[in-house]
Structures are given as structure tokens and as C-alpha cells.
Motif scaffolding. Structure first.
Motif, short mmCIF file in Angstrom:
data_model
loop_
_atom_site.label_atom_id
_atom_site.label_comp_id
_atom_site.label_asym_id
_atom_site.label_seq_id
_atom_site.Cartn_x
_atom_site.Cartn_y
_atom_site.Cartn_z
N ALA A 211 0.83 -1.21 0.00
CA ALA A 211 0.00 0.00 0.00
C ALA A 211 0.86 1.26 0.00
CB ALA A 211 -0.93 0.00 1.22
N TYR A 212 2.12 1.12 0.43
CA TYR A 212 3.03 2.26 0.48
C TYR A 212 4.18 2.12 -0.52
CZ TYR A 212 0.36 2.85 4.70
OH TYR A 212 -0.69 2.99 5.57
N HIS A 213 4.15 1.03 -1.30
CA HIS A 213 5.22 0.76 -2.26
C HIS A 213 4.63 -0.04 -3.42
CE1 HIS A 213 9.28 0.85 -3.51
NE2 HIS A 213 9.59 -0.41 -3.23
N HIS A 245 12.20 6.57 -3.32
CA HIS A 245 11.20 6.29 -2.29
C HIS A 245 11.58 4.98 -1.59
CE1 HIS A 245 7.39 5.85 -0.30
NE2 HIS A 245 6.95 4.89 -1.09
N ASP A 246 11.62 5.00 -0.24
CA ASP A 246 12.17 3.86 0.51
C ASP A 246 11.30 3.56 1.75
OD1 ASP A 246 14.04 1.85 1.12
OD2 ASP A 246 15.24 3.21 2.35
N PRO A 247 10.14 2.91 1.56
CA PRO A 247 9.25 2.63 2.70
C PRO A 247 9.62 1.32 3.42
CG PRO A 247 8.20 1.92 0.68
CD PRO A 247 9.55 2.48 0.29
N GLU A 248 9.13 1.18 4.65
CA GLU A 248 9.35 -0.05 5.42
C GLU A 248 8.17 -0.26 6.36
OE1 GLU A 248 12.10 1.60 9.11
OE2 GLU A 248 13.11 1.16 7.21
N TYR A 249 8.00 -1.51 6.83
CA TYR A 249 6.91 -1.82 7.76
C TYR A 249 7.40 -2.80 8.81
CZ TYR A 249 2.49 -3.65 9.61
OH TYR A 249 1.46 -4.06 10.46
N ASP A 250 7.24 -2.42 10.07
CA ASP A 250 7.55 -3.29 11.20
C ASP A 250 6.26 -3.98 11.63
OD1 ASP A 250 7.97 -4.34 13.80
OD2 ASP A 250 9.59 -2.91 14.17
N GLU A 251 6.15 -5.24 11.27
CA GLU A 251 4.91 -5.99 11.52
C GLU A 251 4.63 -6.15 13.01
OE1 GLU A 251 3.51 -10.51 10.57
OE2 GLU A 251 4.43 -9.40 8.91
N LYS A 252 5.67 -6.34 13.80
CA LYS A 252 5.48 -6.53 15.24
C LYS A 252 4.96 -5.26 15.90
CE LYS A 252 7.88 -8.08 19.42
NZ LYS A 252 9.19 -8.51 20.00
N GLU A 253 5.56 -4.13 15.56
CA GLU A 253 5.13 -2.85 16.14
C GLU A 253 3.88 -2.30 15.46
OE1 GLU A 253 6.39 -1.11 18.78
OE2 GLU A 253 7.66 -2.84 19.15
N GLY A 254 3.64 -2.73 14.22
CA GLY A 254 2.50 -2.20 13.47
C GLY A 254 2.73 -0.80 12.97
N ILE A 255 3.97 -0.49 12.57
CA ILE A 255 4.29 0.87 12.13
C ILE A 255 4.92 0.83 10.74
CG2 ILE A 255 5.67 2.94 12.59
CD1 ILE A 255 5.45 2.32 15.56
N GLN A 257 6.62 3.21 7.73
CA GLN A 257 7.26 4.51 7.57
C GLN A 257 7.73 4.69 6.14
OE1 GLN A 257 9.63 6.03 11.15
NE2 GLN A 257 9.99 3.85 11.29
N SER A 258 7.70 5.93 5.68
CA SER A 258 8.19 6.25 4.34
C SER A 258 9.37 7.20 4.44
CB SER A 258 7.08 6.91 3.50
OG SER A 258 6.06 5.97 3.21
N PHE A 259 10.33 6.99 3.55
CA PHE A 259 11.54 7.81 3.51
C PHE A 259 11.87 8.14 2.06
CE2 PHE A 259 11.82 4.98 7.14
CZ PHE A 259 12.28 5.77 8.18
N LEU A 260 12.59 9.23 1.87
CA LEU A 260 13.24 9.53 0.60
C LEU A 260 14.74 9.39 0.82
CD1 LEU A 260 11.10 12.59 -0.50
CD2 LEU A 260 11.18 10.35 -1.63
N LYS A 261 15.36 8.45 0.11
CA LYS A 261 16.78 8.14 0.31
C LYS A 261 17.64 8.80 -0.76
CE LYS A 261 18.34 3.91 -0.40
NZ LYS A 261 18.58 2.45 -0.15
N SER A 262 18.69 9.44 -0.32
CA SER A 262 19.63 10.08 -1.25
C SER A 262 20.52 9.02 -1.91
CB SER A 262 20.49 11.10 -0.50
OG SER A 262 21.42 11.69 -1.38
N LEU A 263 20.58 9.04 -3.23
CA LEU A 263 21.37 8.05 -3.97
C LEU A 263 22.85 8.41 -4.05
CD1 LEU A 263 18.90 7.32 -6.92
CD2 LEU A 263 19.36 5.89 -4.90
N THR A 264 23.17 9.63 -3.65
CA THR A 264 24.55 10.08 -3.71
C THR A 264 24.77 11.17 -2.66
OG1 THR A 264 26.27 10.97 -5.17
CG2 THR A 264 24.07 11.89 -5.44
N THR A 265 26.00 11.45 -2.33
CA THR A 265 26.29 12.61 -1.47
C THR A 265 26.04 13.87 -2.31
OG1 THR A 265 27.91 11.42 -0.15
CG2 THR A 265 28.05 13.82 -0.14
#
Length: 330
Positions: A211-213, A245-255, A257-265
Motif C-alpha cells: 500500500a506504500y510501495h 522512495h524507501d518505505p518499510e513496515y515493522d509488523e510486530k510494532e504495526g508501524i 514509515q516512508s523515507f526519501l533516500k539520497s542516492l549520492t552525497t
């Protein structure tokens, strides 16, 4: 002349808030951007696409409740035909789900005023237009603003209130902020006023994360549009191709989160702030939290408020719940 000046002041204030919050978020040790700024005109349109994605179960699940359990909802709310009440919706969006309730209330002769609240002026304008066309008998009074600020105004409303906070929007707040919000909400209500709180329930990762990815990349465009908005409104030079776009889901915590990740410095200059921000390769900007719930989690958030769970309605898949809360004396 005075109306034009007022609109200019409001717009200027909103721009200042945006600028200050972007500065605060990108200056933090762990960078973040507030998710409420997703919703400009383009962001609103992309979110409509998200709600229509096959992976985004949340909208259909809650729509199922409002479409098929409308009479149950009215019964639980204990409203009657003799009482004129305010139906307030925080974060109203396009009102698709709420219109199912509005239709039944209108057809059954209930007396009420619909008061949709949203941070997006564009969303409110579109909602008001469609209500006038589809449900011309409904009295509607829109209000632009964020949830916390609007609660101060709601406190002054004298009529009985039914407040809708749907779509698991509360899940965008941290638990501490959600508890603070619910406590403040309870002080804005009178005894016996009701809240319909829509929350996404804790579920396995294979259901939640897509749903987030999504496969089409719509959620990615939604998140990246926030950088595009900063470019446009704050004279920044984010290169959208240098972020993912770099989302993740912690099933145990039920949380989730979405992030924008930099591909370079890289360095990003924001002209309106006269500042340059450095992002390292792999560094992430947090853009959204989507908390999932069960009764234990929700009761913990309610413990310092005067709100009590009196019932809940669930969709046919048991993915989503609309909890009915009542303001009580303590």
C-alpha cells in the motif's frame, strides 16, 4: 480590497509555516519533512490515484463500512431526528466515504450542518462543489486548517457534535502526538459528543507494505512531489532523480514509515532559506509514519483523555475499524 489583503496574509502565513518547518526538518540530525505538506494541488491528485490503487486497501475497507453499515453507524451514534447537530470531518479530502453517510442522513430527514476541515484549500473547494451538485439539501461550511489549530474553534460550537476522523489519519502522528491530539480533542467536545475514529488494523507485512510501495510507482511520485513542491515554492534545487522512495513496515510494532533516500552525497540549496543542506549517500529523509492499531494500542492513547470506546464497526475483511468514541465525565 480588504478581502484580497486577508487572502494575501493567509497565504503568506502558510508559506512562512512551510518554510520554517522545512528548515527545522532538514536541519535535524535525522532529517524529516512533515507529511501534511504532501497535499498541494498536484499531491491531492496523486493521492486520488493512490486511493484507487489495487494495493491500497485502506480506502475500500473504510468505504465498505460507510456503504454497507451506514444504518449501524447511525444507531451507534445515537443521533435523533429532533436534534440539530454538527457533523465535523477532520481531513475531509474528497469526501467519498462520508457522502455515503450524508446521503442516508439527508434521506432520513436528520437536521445537521456538515463542517469539513482540511489543510488543502483545493480539496475543500472541490468537495464543496460536489456536495452542492450531488447533495443540494446539505448545509456545508468548510474550514481550512490543520487539526490541532481547528480544535480551538470547534470548542466554541454549541450544538451536539459528531466528529469524523477517518482514513487512519491519526496514524500519521507518533503515539505521543496522537495521545496529545486525542486529549485536546476531548476538551473540544461536550459530554456525550461522539467521535468516529477510523484506524488501520495491525496486519501482516505482505498486505500492508504494498500500500506504500505499489508496483506502478504512484506512492513514489507522491513522496517525491514533496521535494518538487519545495523546489517550486521555496526556490530549491532538489534533483528528484537523485532520490528514491524507501518505505518499510515493522509488523510486530504495526508501524509503516516512508523515507526519501539520497542516492549520492549531494548539496541542496533552498533559496527562500538562504541555506544549503548536505545529504550523504544513503541518508534518508523521513516523510511519513502510518501507525496501525488494535484496541490495546488505542486504549493506551485514550487513557489521559475523556474519550471512551463504546463500539466499533469493521469491514468485511477485518482490515480496518471505525471506533466510536464518546466524551464522558471523569
Amino acid at each position: 480590497m480588504q478581502t484580497t489583503l486577508k487572502k494575501t496574509v493567509i497565504k503568506s502565513t502558510a508559506s512562512t509555516h512551510f518554510k520554517n518547518e522545512v528548515d527545522l526538518g532538514l536541519s535535524a540530525t535525522v532529517k524529516y519533512l512533515p507529511s501534511k505538506y504532501f497535499y498541494d494541488k498536484k499531491g491531492d491528485a496523486i493521492f486520488v490515484e493512490i486511493m484507487n490503487m489495487p494495493e491500497y486497501y485502506l480506502t475500500n475497507a473504510e468505504y465498505d463500512i460507510f456503504k454497507n453499515k451506514t444504518q449501524d453507524l447511525i444507531s451507534v451514534l445515537k443521533i435523533n431526528h429532533k436534534t440539530d447537530f454538527d457533523l465535523i470531518e477532520l481531513g475531509a479530502g474528497d469526501g467519498t466515504k462520508t457522502k455515503e453517510l450524508l446521503k442516508v442522513l439527508d434521506n432520513q430527514g436528520f437536521k445537521f450542518t456538515f463542517l469539513p476541515v482540511d489543510i488543502s484549500k483545493n480539496a475543500l473547494s472541490q468537495l464543496e462543489s460536489t456536495i452542492h451538485v450531488e447533495l443540494p439539501n446539505i448545509k456545508i461550511n468548510t474550514k481550512q486548517g490543520d487539526y490541532f489549530n481547528v480544535l480551538e474553534d470547534i470548542k466554541t460550537y454549541e450544538k451536539p457534535k459528531v466528529l469524523l476522523f477517518l482514513g487512519s489519519n491519526i496514524g500519521n502522528l507518533s503515539d505521543a502526538k496522537a495521545a496529545e491530539f486525542l486529549k485536546k480533542l476531548s476538551t473540544a467536545l461536550h459530554e456525550n459528543d461522539k467521535v468516529v475514529l477510523g484506524v488501520d488494523l495491525i496486519k501482516p507485512k505482505h498486505i500492508v507494505l504494498p500500500a506504500y510501495h505499489d508496483a506502478q510507482g504512484i506512492t513514489s511520485r507522491f513522496n517525491l512531489n514533496l521535494l518538487e513542491r519545495i523546489n517550486r515554492e521555496l526556490d530549491a534545487d532538489f534533483n528528484l532523480d537523485m532520490f528514491v522512495h524507501d518505505p518499510e513496515y515493522d509488523e510486530k510494532e504495526g508501524i509503516a514509515q516512508s523515507f526519501l533516500k539520497s542516492l549520492t552525497t549531494q548539496q541542496v540549496k533552498i533559496g527562500a532559506l538562504n541555506k544549503t543542506f548536505i545529504l550523504k549517500k544513503g541518508e534518508r529523509i523521513h516523510t511519513e509514519t502510518s501507525r496501525k492499531y488494535n484496541e490495546t494500542v488505542l486504549n493506551a492513547l485514550l487513557k489521559d483523555s475523556n474519550l471512551k470506546i463504546i463500539d466499533k464497526l469493521m469491514d468485511s475483511n477485518n482490515y480496518f475499524a471505525d471506533f466510536i468514541l464518546e466524551k464522558i465525565k471523569k
